[in-house]
Design an enzyme around this catalytic site. Sequence first.
Site, PDB file in Angstrom:
ATOM      1  N   CYS A 262       0.896  -1.174   0.000  1.00  0.00           N
ATOM      2  CA  CYS A 262       0.000   0.000   0.000  1.00  0.00           C
ATOM      3  C   CYS A 262       0.923   1.210   0.000  1.00  0.00           C
ATOM      4  CB  CYS A 262      -0.882  -0.006   1.244  1.00  0.00           C
ATOM      5  SG  CYS A 262      -1.996  -1.416   1.305  1.00  0.00           S
ATOM      6  N   ALA A 264       1.412   4.383  -1.883  1.00  0.00           N
ATOM      7  CA  ALA A 264       1.366   5.833  -2.173  1.00  0.00           C
ATOM      8  C   ALA A 264       1.280   6.651  -0.890  1.00  0.00           C
ATOM      9  CB  ALA A 264       0.164   6.143  -3.063  1.00  0.00           C
ATOM     10  N   PRO A 265       1.951   7.797  -0.861  1.00  0.00           N
ATOM     11  CA  PRO A 265       2.686   8.455  -1.947  1.00  0.00           C
ATOM     12  C   PRO A 265       4.128   7.989  -2.122  1.00  0.00           C
ATOM     13  CG  PRO A 265       2.614   9.890  -0.014  1.00  0.00           C
ATOM     14  CD  PRO A 265       1.830   8.665   0.326  1.00  0.00           C
ATOM     15  N   ASP A 311      -4.950  -3.864  -6.635  1.00  0.00           N
ATOM     16  CA  ASP A 311      -5.519  -4.150  -5.321  1.00  0.00           C
ATOM     17  C   ASP A 311      -4.660  -5.219  -4.642  1.00  0.00           C
ATOM     18  OD1 ASP A 311      -6.956  -4.957  -3.131  1.00  0.00           O
ATOM     19  OD2 ASP A 311      -8.848  -5.262  -4.209  1.00  0.00           O
ATOM     20  N   ASP A 330       1.550  -1.249   4.909  1.00  0.00           N
ATOM     21  CA  ASP A 330       1.211   0.022   5.577  1.00  0.00           C
ATOM     22  C   ASP A 330      -0.274   0.226   5.279  1.00  0.00           C
ATOM     23  OD1 ASP A 330       1.291   2.470   6.788  1.00  0.00           O
ATOM     24  OD2 ASP A 330       2.533   3.456   5.287  1.00  0.00           O
ATOM     25  N   CYS A 383      -1.133   4.055  10.821  1.00  0.00           N
ATOM     26  CA  CYS A 383      -0.961   5.294  11.587  1.00  0.00           C
ATOM     27  C   CYS A 383      -2.235   5.533  12.393  1.00  0.00           C
ATOM     28  CB  CYS A 383      -0.613   6.473  10.684  1.00  0.00           C
ATOM     29  SG  CYS A 383      -1.794   6.773   9.366  1.00  0.00           S
TER      30      CYS A 383
HETATM   31  C1  LIG Z   1      -1.201   4.684   4.822  1.00  0.00           C
HETATM   32  S1  LIG Z   1      -1.238   4.974   3.129  1.00  0.00           S
HETATM   33  C2  LIG Z   1       0.358   4.435   2.635  1.00  0.00           C
HETATM   34  C3  LIG Z   1       1.463   5.435   2.878  1.00  0.00           C
HETATM   35  C4  LIG Z   1       2.752   5.003   2.216  1.00  0.00           C
HETATM   36  N1  LIG Z   1       3.178   3.685   2.654  1.00  0.00           N
HETATM   37  C5  LIG Z   1       3.897   5.975   2.486  1.00  0.00           C
HETATM   38  O1  LIG Z   1       4.701   5.768   3.396  1.00  0.00           O
HETATM   39  O2  LIG Z   1       3.998   6.976   1.749  1.00  0.00           O
HETATM   40  C6  LIG Z   1      -2.212   3.629   2.580  1.00  0.00           C
HETATM   41  C7  LIG Z   1      -2.367   3.569   1.074  1.00  0.00           C
HETATM   42  O3  LIG Z   1      -2.946   2.303   0.761  1.00  0.00           O
HETATM   43  C8  LIG Z   1      -3.780   2.447  -0.363  1.00  0.00           C
HETATM   44  N2  LIG Z   1      -4.657   1.256  -0.388  1.00  0.00           N
HETATM   45  C9  LIG Z   1      -5.799   1.049   0.293  1.00  0.00           C
HETATM   46  N3  LIG Z   1      -6.284  -0.174   0.033  1.00  0.00           N
HETATM   47  C10 LIG Z   1      -5.426  -0.761  -0.818  1.00  0.00           C
HETATM   48  C11 LIG Z   1      -5.378  -2.021  -1.464  1.00  0.00           C
HETATM   49  N4  LIG Z   1      -6.337  -2.945  -1.275  1.00  0.00           N
HETATM   50  N5  LIG Z   1      -4.354  -2.292  -2.298  1.00  0.00           N
HETATM   51  C12 LIG Z   1      -3.370  -1.374  -2.513  1.00  0.00           C
HETATM   52  N6  LIG Z   1      -3.375  -0.154  -1.938  1.00  0.00           N
HETATM   53  C13 LIG Z   1      -4.375   0.146  -1.099  1.00  0.00           C
HETATM   54  C14 LIG Z   1      -4.453   3.776  -0.109  1.00  0.00           C
HETATM   55  O4  LIG Z   1      -4.976   4.325  -1.307  1.00  0.00           O
HETATM   56  C15 LIG Z   1      -3.313   4.604   0.476  1.00  0.00           C
HETATM   57  O5  LIG Z   1      -2.629   5.301  -0.542  1.00  0.00           O
END
Ligand SMILES: C[S@@+](CC[C@H](N)C(=O)[O-])C[C@H]1O[C@@H](n2cnc3c(N)ncnc32)[C@H](O)[C@@H]1O
Length: 447
Positions: A262, A264-265, A311, A330, A383
């Site tokens: 997971c 982004a960013p 996903d 994350d 977080c």
């Molecule tokens: C907490 S943020 C991640 C922050 C990132 N690890 C960083 O340090 O910059 C969680 C991210 O997971 C994405 N997300 C949520 N469900 C997801 C899924 N099933 N598969 C992949 N990404 C997912 C969200 O869109 C979001 O961008």
Amino acid sequence: MSEGAGVQGPPLWRLLQHTAAAVQAVLAGKSLTAQLEAVPAALRPGTQALSFQAMRQLGRARALCTLLAPKAPPPAAHALLCSALALCWDEAQAPYPGHTLVNQAVEAARRQRSTQAQAGFINACLRRFLRERAALVARSEADPQARWNHPLWWVERLRREHPALAEAWLVAAQQPAPMTLRVNTARGSVAQYQARLQAQGMPAGQPVGAQGLQLAQAVPVHQLPGFEGGDVSVQDAAAQLAAPLLLQGLPADRPLRILDACAAPGGKTGHLLELRPEARVLALEIDAGRAERIHDNLRRLAVQAEVRAADASAPDTWWDGEPFDAILLDAPCTASGIVRRHPDVRWLRREGDSAQLARTQALLLDRLWPLLRPGGHLLYCTCSVFRAEGDAVVQAFLGRNTQAHLRPSPGHLIAQALGPVPAVGDNALGEHDSFYYALLHKGPPRV
Ligand SMILES: C[S@@+](CC[C@H](N)C(=O)[O-])C[C@H]1O[C@@H](n2cnc3c(N)ncnc32)[C@H](O)[C@@H]1O
């Protein structure tokens, strides 16, 4: 009537109109970030400053508003009244003198159709507030939402889940977060970067952790020496723990295959690659728009990863069958641990959100675990300050996976807690966001 307190800046009444619109949007369940993006550029910094403060004082403001106007006015007028009260109730923290804020709030009401009819009412409420401030503030104190500026369910849950640290956390949540840098130590030490800051006439900052540097005052990133070239990034001190924690103890003599599930960013993806530039990293992100931001981050750091919009809970759509040495999960969460940076989060979340997110977090863990090589590491983090998204998810996972072994981990890191520190598991380390970390090792089945 003066045009506002700022001689050169935009008139205060205009900033108050945008602040009230932001408050109204958040109370209707919309994110403050999106609201601020729609504010004209010239008004955005001022609106952001006022609306961040309004968010931090909204519990108090709503309680005062109920005392002043037991029958709430229409939403736009209510939001303007709350905004003015949030900004002026505490004289010590008010950005402008009370009478200026009141005059300008009334001006703001008069100048827009949605609040014109209530301008006299807003004027009467705010002037009464200025006259009876001490008594009204004392009466509002009985309401825990006013006292702590968080929803009641949030305050009660914190007290239940982190009894020793709850109040210190609530106090800390009212402070703006510091700007923390992560120095790219592959390019130079933290001390060398401090010297570069000083050479540019900037304060050297306070070292925190292995690569962190906390600045006393935030600065625009383009003023940071070497920022564009990737010598330094902006990342909270707690978030900086992820990459070294995941990598510790993994083979150093070959390129690792790493999944950032997971991503982004891309803050943590970039950190992983700073530490292991030769690693083959797959960075997934479900939101294609956000996935683009990972590219931007990695380009700046001059590191490479395969970035895919996908996903993570559906590996059959993106996994090539080669196991990973390390997986960073994350996970999406309530973001209840980063309220200092996103002060609207407390008003947007609902009591049931944690339980719902915990189901997604458990699903992600279950789907990703089989992709981990025996001997590999999976780092689960959120977080969030709530146990339902931390300990509870991990303990349940350990219960259904005998090959998962919990390695020493920070557990729930509680932001800037000032109270006594309990045993390992909850850590009060000081100036950082609230995170949860659990490092899972894939080993032989437990008997
Ligand atoms: C907490 S943020 C991640 C922050 C990132 N690890 C960083 O340090 O910059 C969680 C991210 O997971 C994405 N997300 C949520 N469900 C997801 C899924 N099933 N598969 C992949 N990404 C997912 C969200 O869109 C979001 O961008």
